[in-house]
Design a protein around this motif. Sequence first.
Motif, PDB file in Angstrom:
ATOM      1  N   CYS A   1       9.416  57.044  77.799  1.00  0.00           N
ATOM      2  CA  CYS A   1       8.077  56.674  78.267  1.00  0.00           C
ATOM      3  C   CYS A   1       7.795  55.232  77.851  1.00  0.00           C
TER       4      CYS A   1
ATOM      5  N   SER B   1       5.364  54.278  76.288  1.00  0.00           N
ATOM      6  CA  SER B   1       4.862  54.285  74.905  1.00  0.00           C
ATOM      7  C   SER B   1       6.018  54.340  73.896  1.00  0.00           C
TER       8      SER B   1
ATOM      9  N   HIS C   1       8.556  62.711  74.125  1.00  0.00           N
ATOM     10  CA  HIS C   1       7.485  63.678  74.382  1.00  0.00           C
ATOM     11  C   HIS C   1       7.477  64.156  75.834  1.00  0.00           C
ATOM     12  N   GLU C   2       8.498  63.748  76.609  1.00  0.00           N
ATOM     13  CA  GLU C   2       8.591  64.178  78.014  1.00  0.00           C
ATOM     14  C   GLU C   2       9.927  64.894  78.148  1.00  0.00           C
TER      15      GLU C   2
ATOM     16  N   GLU D   1       5.080  65.849  81.961  1.00  0.00           N
ATOM     17  CA  GLU D   1       4.055  65.190  81.129  1.00  0.00           C
ATOM     18  C   GLU D   1       3.492  63.941  81.803  1.00  0.00           C
TER      19      GLU D   1
END
Length: 345
Positions: A39, A41, A60-61, A146
């Motif tokens: 991502c 981020s 987180h994805e 996500e």
Amino acid sequence: MKALVKEELGFGNLTLLTVDEPAVREGQVKIEVKYAGICGSDLHTYEGNYKVNAPVTLGHEFSGVITEVASDVTELNVGDRVTSETTFYVCGECRYCQTGDFNLCNHRKGLGTQVNGGFAKYLVAKASSVHKLPDHVDYASASLTEPLACAHHAVKKATISPGDVAVVLGPGPIGLLTAQVAKAYGAKVIITGLDNDLTRLNKAEELGIDSVVNIQKENIHDIVNSFTNGYGADLIFECTGAVPAANMGLDLLAKKGQFVQVGIFPHAKIEIDFEKIIQKEIRVVGTRSQKSADWAPSLDMMNDGRVNAKALITHEFSIAEWDKGYEAIKSGEAIKVSLLPLDQN
Ligand SMILES: [Zn+2]
Ligand SMILES: [Zn+2]
């Protein structure tokens, strides 16, 4: 197992480490990761501009298969194909938790930022955050749930009706997903980019976005006017985080239009033409991350083909080659990069 860990805050400090496999506690499931996307981020975290709870495994994805469930978990089984919301802990008591706005809970801890995430062979997730994959959603697509949920959240922060004309500024992954979600809700969508967004603009064409505009080559005002009888756009989704783009968006909006700020500006305080907001009675909306209610519709949209998320994945590397993924994104060559776990211990 091998995990890609942000060891300390600051620039860099991202290392492939050998760590223990996570243990399942009450209310949790263990997931063997299949795909995990990089991502924007994560890049900010690498560069030291985004605060995480180091040391922590990023990612987180992700998507994967359940390999273990806690004894108190009844809705999920070993072998289920899943993805998970990033919410790992929330207080459950504040006014935001009460309305399911977990993205706004002050005590929220997220996978891949505060708690170990998906750049590893296994991770542990909260069972109530986990979603089973519908039949037509493969692991690669599912790893984009996500960011798709973030795009869905952005679109739902506005009021969107069939026939509305929406302009998405910026053809990055979130822009390309937001454009598809806005189309799924019946809007006519114009997406914009610059000369160096060529790969991404071509992808927007391939995805069937109604109008794809390089604003360095074509006059965006004329194009928006041709779609709207000269009134201007009903909605702007600003997905670049660039101040000139935001001001251009205010310019392109019709009176009573809605302006949704999705991208994050490099500096918090920016120069915005507020006069336009007043005189045109523009409604400005912020959107942050995603919440639970965005996940089922996002999976549905991939399942029935209204959204093609997988088409955004241009590169795949193992977590050991994360730096190649980083370079591919930085150079603009990649749209979305997936990292695959390593089998070795
Ligand atoms: Zn993300
Ligand atoms: Zn809360």
